[in-house]
Structure formats: C-alpha cells, structure tokens
Write a protein that holds these residues in place. Structure first.
Motif, PDB file in Angstrom:
ATOM      1  N   ARG A  30      -0.237  -0.344   2.711  1.00  0.00           N
ATOM      2  CA  ARG A  30      -0.620   0.469   2.480  1.00  0.00           C
ATOM      3  C   ARG A  30       1.224   1.551   2.100  1.00  0.00           C
ATOM      4  O   ARG A  30       0.446   2.105   1.154  1.00  0.00           O
ATOM      5  CB  ARG A  30      -1.468   1.812   4.121  1.00  0.00           C
ATOM      6  N   SER A  31       1.639   0.543   2.553  1.00  0.00           N
ATOM      7  CA  SER A  31       3.452   1.555   2.161  1.00  0.00           C
ATOM      8  C   SER A  31       3.231   1.158   0.207  1.00  0.00           C
ATOM      9  O   SER A  31       3.517   1.810  -0.092  1.00  0.00           O
ATOM     10  CB  SER A  31       4.519   1.058   2.543  1.00  0.00           C
ATOM     11  N   ARG A  32       2.577  -0.364   0.436  1.00  0.00           N
ATOM     12  CA  ARG A  32       3.301  -0.296  -1.299  1.00  0.00           C
ATOM     13  C   ARG A  32       2.000   0.520  -1.843  1.00  0.00           C
ATOM     14  O   ARG A  32       2.425   0.208  -3.338  1.00  0.00           O
ATOM     15  CB  ARG A  32       2.683  -1.972  -1.282  1.00  0.00           C
ATOM     16  N   GLU A  34       1.110   3.588  -1.847  1.00  0.00           N
ATOM     17  CA  GLU A  34       1.478   4.123  -1.887  1.00  0.00           C
ATOM     18  C   GLU A  34       2.832   4.549  -3.357  1.00  0.00           C
ATOM     19  O   GLU A  34       2.506   5.337  -4.120  1.00  0.00           O
ATOM     20  CB  GLU A  34       1.971   5.019  -0.968  1.00  0.00           C
ATOM     21  N   GLN A  35       3.801   3.512  -3.342  1.00  0.00           N
ATOM     22  CA  GLN A  35       4.933   3.463  -4.265  1.00  0.00           C
ATOM     23  C   GLN A  35       4.361   2.613  -5.663  1.00  0.00           C
ATOM     24  O   GLN A  35       5.245   3.333  -6.340  1.00  0.00           O
ATOM     25  CB  GLN A  35       5.330   2.338  -3.463  1.00  0.00           C
ATOM     26  N   LYS A  36       3.225   2.252  -5.962  1.00  0.00           N
ATOM     27  CA  LYS A  36       3.215   1.457  -7.277  1.00  0.00           C
ATOM     28  C   LYS A  36       1.653   1.888  -6.833  1.00  0.00           C
ATOM     29  O   LYS A  36       1.294   1.062  -8.203  1.00  0.00           O
ATOM     30  CB  LYS A  36       3.316  -0.011  -6.310  1.00  0.00           C
ATOM     31  N   ASP A  76       6.443  -9.131   3.612  1.00  0.00           N
ATOM     32  CA  ASP A  76       5.992  -9.457   2.903  1.00  0.00           C
ATOM     33  C   ASP A  76       5.435 -10.540   1.422  1.00  0.00           C
ATOM     34  O   ASP A  76       4.879  -9.871   0.313  1.00  0.00           O
ATOM     35  CB  ASP A  76       7.919  -8.807   1.302  1.00  0.00           C
TER      36      ASP A  76
END
Length: 105
Positions: A30-32, A34-36, A76
C-alpha cells in the motif's frame, strides 16, 4: 522445532507469524502504491530488473550479517514480485498459474 538430518534444529513458522508477514507485505504494498501509483511495469524485463535489484540488496544485507535489513529486503522482493504479477495480468499476457501443490521452497 524440527531436527534436520545434519542435527540442526529448525523452528516451525506459526500461523500468527505467517499472518504478520502478510500484513507487513500488505502495508509495504500500500505504501508503494501511495508513492508510485498503480502503473504496471513496461515489460517482464523491467519487472525482472526491479526484482534483481532487490535481490542484490538482500545479498548485501546477508553479507553484512544484518538480519533486520535482510528481512526488509525480503519484503521488498515480495512487493516487487507482486508488482511483476500484477503487471503481467494488467498487460493480459498471462493468466495466473495454478497453485503449486506439494512443493516446498
């Protein structure tokens, strides 16, 4: 613990630890996003390049004997694999393979 043929003891992974690992990967995914964003990779070659870079970083953590960094790189790699699978599906090139049965990694 399970006794291996070489006499070493190997702990067994609990259901709670599996759930925690999946939760950790979900948070990182989810963080990925949001970032990309949700853009797919351009090709399987790009997907592999991302995975290979993460594997290289995992090897660095292993050589440094840094268990925390090693675990972070494993996460990752998992996220990079999710991106590769999602990208393949988004491009319509592959359907998901049937789940492996009776195989251990």
């Amino acid at each position: 613990m399970t006794m291996l043929p070489n006499g070493c003891l190997r702990p067994q992974i609990t259901d709670e630890e599996v759930a925690l690992a999946l939760d950790m990967m979900g948070k990182l995914w989810r963080s990925r996003l949001e970032q990309k964003g949700r853009g797919a990779t351009a090709s399987p070659h790009e997907s592999f390049g991302i995975i290979a870079e993460e594997v290289d970083e995992m090897l660095d953590a292993l050589r440094a004997n840094d268990e925390r960094a090693f675990t972070g790189e494993a996460l990752d790699i998992g996220v990079a694999c999710l991106l590769a699978i999602g990208s393949a599906l988004a491009h319509g090139r592959e359907s998901p393979p049937p789940p492996a049965q009776g195989k251990e990694s």
